[in-house]
Design a protein around this motif. Structure first.
Motif, PDB file in Angstrom:
ATOM      1  N   PRO A 291       0.829  -1.211   0.000  1.00 45.88           N
ATOM      2  CA  PRO A 291       0.000   0.000   0.000  1.00 45.88           C
ATOM      3  C   PRO A 291       0.860   1.255   0.000  1.00 45.88           C
ATOM      4  O   PRO A 291       1.899   1.328   0.651  1.00 45.88           O
ATOM      5  CB  PRO A 291      -0.793  -0.136   1.308  1.00 45.88           C
ATOM      6  CG  PRO A 291      -0.776  -1.597   1.617  1.00 45.88           C
ATOM      7  CD  PRO A 291       0.525  -2.107   1.109  1.00 45.88           C
ATOM      8  N   ALA A 292       0.412   2.267  -0.733  1.00 50.28           N
ATOM      9  CA  ALA A 292       1.157   3.525  -0.846  1.00 50.28           C
ATOM     10  C   ALA A 292       1.427   4.181   0.499  1.00 50.28           C
ATOM     11  O   ALA A 292       2.533   4.676   0.724  1.00 50.28           O
ATOM     12  CB  ALA A 292       0.423   4.475  -1.781  1.00 50.28           C
ATOM     13  N   PRO A 293       0.450   4.236   1.430  1.00 50.18           N
ATOM     14  CA  PRO A 293       0.745   4.890   2.722  1.00 50.18           C
ATOM     15  C   PRO A 293       1.919   4.247   3.443  1.00 50.18           C
ATOM     16  O   PRO A 293       2.718   4.936   4.075  1.00 50.18           O
ATOM     17  CB  PRO A 293      -0.565   4.731   3.496  1.00 50.18           C
ATOM     18  CG  PRO A 293      -1.612   4.627   2.442  1.00 50.18           C
ATOM     19  CD  PRO A 293      -0.953   3.851   1.333  1.00 50.18           C
ATOM     20  N   ARG A 294       2.040   2.907   3.365  1.00 48.21           N
ATOM     21  CA  ARG A 294       3.149   2.244   4.040  1.00 48.21           C
ATOM     22  C   ARG A 294       4.470   2.616   3.385  1.00 48.21           C
ATOM     23  O   ARG A 294       5.480   2.808   4.054  1.00 48.21           O
ATOM     24  CB  ARG A 294       2.949   0.735   4.017  1.00 48.21           C
ATOM     25  CG  ARG A 294       4.000  -0.020   4.818  1.00 48.21           C
ATOM     26  CD  ARG A 294       3.743  -1.508   4.829  1.00 48.21           C
ATOM     27  NE  ARG A 294       2.470  -1.821   5.454  1.00 48.21           N
ATOM     28  CZ  ARG A 294       1.944  -3.039   5.499  1.00 48.21           C
ATOM     29  NH1 ARG A 294       2.599  -4.062   4.958  1.00 48.21           N
ATOM     30  NH2 ARG A 294       0.781  -3.252   6.074  1.00 48.21           N
ATOM     31  N   ARG A 295       4.489   2.704   2.032  1.00 48.34           N
ATOM     32  CA  ARG A 295       5.706   3.112   1.345  1.00 48.34           C
ATOM     33  C   ARG A 295       6.088   4.536   1.733  1.00 48.34           C
ATOM     34  O   ARG A 295       7.257   4.834   1.964  1.00 48.34           O
ATOM     35  CB  ARG A 295       5.524   3.021  -0.173  1.00 48.34           C
ATOM     36  CG  ARG A 295       5.464   1.590  -0.711  1.00 48.34           C
ATOM     37  CD  ARG A 295       5.798   1.562  -2.202  1.00 48.34           C
ATOM     38  NE  ARG A 295       4.874   2.373  -2.981  1.00 48.34           N
ATOM     39  CZ  ARG A 295       3.729   1.933  -3.477  1.00 48.34           C
ATOM     40  NH1 ARG A 295       3.352   0.676  -3.261  1.00 48.34           N
ATOM     41  NH2 ARG A 295       2.954   2.715  -4.187  1.00 48.34           N
ATOM     42  N   ARG A 296       5.079   5.419   1.820  1.00 44.94           N
ATOM     43  CA  ARG A 296       5.361   6.802   2.205  1.00 44.94           C
ATOM     44  C   ARG A 296       5.897   6.853   3.625  1.00 44.94           C
ATOM     45  O   ARG A 296       6.814   7.625   3.930  1.00 44.94           O
ATOM     46  CB  ARG A 296       4.103   7.658   2.064  1.00 44.94           C
ATOM     47  CG  ARG A 296       3.723   7.976   0.628  1.00 44.94           C
ATOM     48  CD  ARG A 296       2.749   9.129   0.577  1.00 44.94           C
ATOM     49  NE  ARG A 296       1.479   8.803   1.213  1.00 44.94           N
ATOM     50  CZ  ARG A 296       0.445   8.253   0.587  1.00 44.94           C
ATOM     51  NH1 ARG A 296       0.535   7.951  -0.710  1.00 44.94           N
ATOM     52  NH2 ARG A 296      -0.678   8.002   1.224  1.00 44.94           N
ATOM     53  N   GLN A 297       5.342   6.032   4.515  1.00 48.03           N
ATOM     54  CA  GLN A 297       5.808   6.020   5.903  1.00 48.03           C
ATOM     55  C   GLN A 297       7.255   5.560   5.977  1.00 48.03           C
ATOM     56  O   GLN A 297       8.057   6.137   6.712  1.00 48.03           O
ATOM     57  CB  GLN A 297       4.923   5.105   6.733  1.00 48.03           C
ATOM     58  CG  GLN A 297       5.294   5.089   8.206  1.00 48.03           C
ATOM     59  CD  GLN A 297       4.384   4.203   9.012  1.00 48.03           C
ATOM     60  OE1 GLN A 297       3.653   3.372   8.470  1.00 48.03           O
ATOM     61  NE2 GLN A 297       4.403   4.357  10.317  1.00 48.03           N
ATOM     62  N   ALA A 298       7.614   4.518   5.211  1.00 51.37           N
ATOM     63  CA  ALA A 298       8.994   4.030   5.213  1.00 51.37           C
ATOM     64  C   ALA A 298       9.937   5.104   4.681  1.00 51.37           C
ATOM     65  O   ALA A 298      11.029   5.311   5.232  1.00 51.37           O
ATOM     66  CB  ALA A 298       9.100   2.760   4.374  1.00 51.37           C
TER      67      ALA A 298
ATOM     68  N   ARG B  59      13.046   6.989   6.752  1.00 50.23           N
ATOM     69  CA  ARG B  59      14.415   7.089   6.230  1.00 50.23           C
ATOM     70  C   ARG B  59      14.866   8.550   6.172  1.00 50.23           C
ATOM     71  O   ARG B  59      16.015   8.867   6.484  1.00 50.23           O
ATOM     72  CB  ARG B  59      14.511   6.446   4.843  1.00 50.23           C
ATOM     73  CG  ARG B  59      14.456   4.924   4.862  1.00 50.23           C
ATOM     74  CD  ARG B  59      14.904   4.341   3.534  1.00 50.23           C
ATOM     75  NE  ARG B  59      14.018   4.734   2.439  1.00 50.23           N
ATOM     76  CZ  ARG B  59      12.943   4.059   2.067  1.00 50.23           C
ATOM     77  NH1 ARG B  59      12.598   2.952   2.711  1.00 50.23           N
ATOM     78  NH2 ARG B  59      12.205   4.463   1.051  1.00 50.23           N
ATOM     79  N   ARG B  60      13.952   9.437   5.771  1.00 49.23           N
ATOM     80  CA  ARG B  60      14.295  10.857   5.701  1.00 49.23           C
ATOM     81  C   ARG B  60      14.563  11.416   7.099  1.00 49.23           C
ATOM     82  O   ARG B  60      15.514  12.188   7.286  1.00 49.23           O
ATOM     83  CB  ARG B  60      13.170  11.640   5.028  1.00 49.23           C
ATOM     84  CG  ARG B  60      13.463  13.134   4.893  1.00 49.23           C
ATOM     85  CD  ARG B  60      14.586  13.378   3.902  1.00 49.23           C
ATOM     86  NE  ARG B  60      14.106  13.249   2.535  1.00 49.23           N
ATOM     87  CZ  ARG B  60      14.886  13.217   1.465  1.00 49.23           C
ATOM     88  NH1 ARG B  60      16.196  13.255   1.627  1.00 49.23           N
ATOM     89  NH2 ARG B  60      14.386  13.102   0.243  1.00 49.23           N
TER      90      ARG B  60
END
Length: 214
Positions: free
Chosen positions: A5-12, A16-17
């Protein structure tokens, strides 16, 4: 298999940032101190724009608080490991080595800890308060260790000895971190341990009830 899911990718990506910004802040705080550091310097160190930094942190204080929280938790873990290894049956030099090694290793991995926690009074109040709590916890643990080693000391003298021992360690850590990595740093670590043993030995050994001097 369905895509993540996109939200999980954004959270990861966000985590990292944040880690990237905190690592950059640690480098800047070590180099300039907290007071002279700026969000622009941290952004340059992280190779991001100030706008990107502000997406995650509103100001330098918020960065310092987040970094401080993480470092303090790691320091608590190192403190716990240090005293878990405190076998009272060890000769004093080996006992000092067992207790100091996790603390020295933590500080060598995280030079920003001393730069942030032991810097000027400009650091955020929350960091200073939490660091004081960690210091008091460490002091109480050292006090308890000395009580076990030298039950003849009264509470006031024991507290002074514990405070002085921590003072020796703090001053020694400054020298350890200032030394180049390798042989010079290893030698400075050995001198710190030797200084602590020489301070503690005359205070503790004569009070070991019937035990031979170590």
């Amino acid at each position: 298999m369905s895509e993540e899911p996109a939200p999980r990718r954004r959270q990861a990506r966000g985590e990292r940032r944040i880690a990237q910004l905190l690592q950059a802040a640690a480098s800047v705080f070590c180099r300039t101190g907290y007071a002279a550091a700026s969000t622009n310097a941290i952004a340059r160190e992280a190779k991001v724009s100030p706008g990107t930094l502000y997406q995650y942190f509103p100001n330098k204080e918020a960065i310092a608080v987040e970094l401080g929280d993480r470092l303090l938790q790691e320091m608590r873990d190192a403190e716990g490991l240090a005293f878990e290894r405190a076998d009272l049956d060890l000769p004093l030099p080996e006992l000092v080595d067992a207790v100091l090694e996790p603390v020295i290793a933590f500080n060598c991995r995280n030079p920003a800890f001393l730069a942030l926690m032991h810097g000027s009074g400009d650091v955020p109040g929350r960091i200073a308060e939490e660091h004081e709590a960690v210091h008091e916890s460490m002091l109480a643990r050292v006090d308890g260790l000395i009580e076990a080693l030298a039950p003849g000391l009264d509470a006031g003298e024991r507290r002074r000895v514990a405070a002085m021992a921590l003072g020796i360690v703090k001053a020694g850590l400054d020298l350890v971190l200032a030394a180049p990595e390798g042989q010079e740093r290893d030698g400075t670590v050995a001198e710190l341990k030797r200084a602590l043993v020489r301070y503690l030995d005359p205070l503790l050994a004569p009070r070991e009830l019937g035990a031979p001097r170590r």
